[in-house]
Design an enzyme around this catalytic site. Structure first.
Site, PDB file in Angstrom:
ATOM      1  N   CYS A 131       0.834  -1.203   0.000  1.00 28.39           N
ATOM      2  CA  CYS A 131       0.000   0.000   0.000  1.00 28.39           C
ATOM      3  C   CYS A 131       0.872   1.257   0.000  1.00 28.39           C
ATOM      4  O   CYS A 131       1.386   1.667   1.043  1.00 28.39           O
ATOM      5  CB  CYS A 131      -0.920  -0.017   1.226  1.00 28.39           C
ATOM      6  SG  CYS A 131      -1.901   1.479   1.386  1.00 28.39           S
ATOM      7  N   CYS A 163      -0.368   4.086   2.166  1.00 30.85           N
ATOM      8  CA  CYS A 163      -0.158   3.911   3.610  1.00 30.85           C
ATOM      9  C   CYS A 163       1.313   4.122   3.970  1.00 30.85           C
ATOM     10  O   CYS A 163       1.626   4.723   4.994  1.00 30.85           O
ATOM     11  CB  CYS A 163      -0.536   2.499   4.065  1.00 30.85           C
ATOM     12  SG  CYS A 163      -2.025   1.835   3.342  1.00 30.85           S
ATOM     13  N   ASP A 164       2.220   3.586   3.162  1.00 35.17           N
ATOM     14  CA  ASP A 164       3.625   3.493   3.579  1.00 35.17           C
ATOM     15  C   ASP A 164       4.610   4.299   2.731  1.00 35.17           C
ATOM     16  O   ASP A 164       5.803   4.333   3.044  1.00 35.17           O
ATOM     17  CB  ASP A 164       4.061   2.010   3.568  1.00 35.17           C
ATOM     18  CG  ASP A 164       3.214   1.177   4.525  1.00 35.17           C
ATOM     19  OD1 ASP A 164       2.874   1.704   5.605  1.00 35.17           O
ATOM     20  OD2 ASP A 164       2.879   0.033   4.189  1.00 35.17           O
TER      21      ASP A 164
END
Ligand code: NAP
Length: 320
Positions: free
Chosen positions: A136, A139-140
């Site tokens: 992701c 997200c990261d």
């Protein structure tokens, strides 16, 4: 043990679940929607959405999900923060249990549990998951500011993730196992035009390399898929974007499924192999897999459930 009963229970909270809820609520069926671990589903980990009809300007995936959720609530859906861990579709009403301990029964059930990211299955990939290996970028990606990253895959997700990461990282290397991408042409054009992105064709990830203390990625061993030759590259982060798997584990043995795990539905319908149980969105669609098609299937599932409940009512009246 707390228990709840509803005419319609919807499990899953992506575009399919929320749309099913909007239609079921407007049909005065007072649906319960069980949101699961990730309310809003996969759209909450996407950024720019440019192809959802009705929005000529770029919108954000999480925002779109909030709007759908709000609309579903406004028309009479009850949202439940729970995650279903057990199901029995062999008895009626259908029975489910959430990890909150609550038991649920429903006269009809709409499954909209969606799909989740697929992994390559390399031991080194699992070892560094969360420590430089991710599925992701939204997200990261933040952890890789001004660093170099690899994205694995050749579909829309991989290309969208590479473009997103190019805004953060210093260099993005897209690895694709073949010589042609399957992503939409408009995304491909943007990818090739981006000076921070290089595409490495006919290449796969053979091993993630890194150190233990602290656990982290330092490089990757890559393999040329035509020659079998392997070589190492220094890299700080690796994003796996090789497609998705339907979240159907819970229903195994109770519903007919394809060997790939997608729930089988009757042609032009959301009816599963169990009458009264309907499936909508990425949990059943292995062809289109778009937010808008998931929403369309959610609408169909609510209409199918409404018809099923009406036929049950007719049967009960005839019996009385
Ligand atoms: P996808 O279209 O199935 O593409 C998966 C990619 O990963 C393919 O290029 C595939 O290679 C590669 N791959 C699969 N297994 C692999 C392995 N073991 N090793 C190396 N590479 C592997 O999946 P997706 O990109 O996640 O997209 C899923 C669906 O969501 C699609 O329908 C897509 O259109 C949709 N989507 C749409 C948007 C949008 O903005 N419209 C954005 C994201 C996703 P091959 O090409 O060789 O098979």
């Amino acid at each position: 043990m707390p228990s709840r009963h509803a005419k319609v229970i919807i499990v899953g909270s992506g575009p399919a679940g929320y749309t099913a809820a909007i239609y079921a609520a407007r049909a005065m069926l007072s649906p319960l929607l069980i949101e699961g671990i990730q309310p809003g589903g996969q759209m909450t980990i996407t950024t720019d959405v440019e192809n959802y009809p009705g929005f000529p300007h770029i919108i954000q995936g999480p925002w779109l999900m909030e709007q759908m959720r709000e609309q579903a609530e406004q028309v009479g859906t009850e949202m439940i923060h729970d995650h279903i861990e057990a199901v029995n579709l062999k008895r009626e009403p259908f029975w489910m249990k959430g990890d909150s301990g609550t038991e649920y029964t429903a006269d009809s059930l709409i499954i909209a549990t969606g799909a989740q990211a697929r992994w390559l299955g390399l031991p080194s990939e699992s070892r560094f998951k969360g420590y430089g290996v991710s599925a992701c970028a939204t997200c990261d990606g933040f952890f890789h500011r001004d660093k170099s990253v690899i994205v694995v895959g050749g579909g829309n997700t991989a290309v969208a993730e590479a473009l997103f990461l190019a805004n953060i990282a210093s260099q993005v290397l897209l690895l694709h196992r073949r010589g042609v991408l399957r992503a939409e042409k408009i995304l491909q054009e943007r990818l090739f035009a981006n000076p921070k992105i290089d595409v490495m064709w006919n290449t796969e990830l053979a091993e993630v390399l890194g150190h233990d203390d602290p656990l982290g990625v330092t490089g990757a061993r890559l393999r040329n898929t035509l020659t079998g030759d392997t070589f190492g590259v220094p890299i700080d982060g690796i994003f796996i974007a090789i497609g998705h798997e339907p979240q159907t584990e819970l229903f195994k043995g109770q519903l007919e499924m394809k060997p790939s795990g997608y729930i089988v539905t009757a042609p032009h319908s959301t009816q599963t192999s169990v009458p009264g149980v309907f499936a909508a969105g990425d949990v059943t669609d292995d062809v289109y897999r778009q937010a808008v098609t998931a929403a369309g299937l959610g609408c169909m599932a609510a209409l199918d459930a409404e018809r099923h409940l009406a036929s049950l009512d007719q049967l009960h009246e005839a019996a009385e």
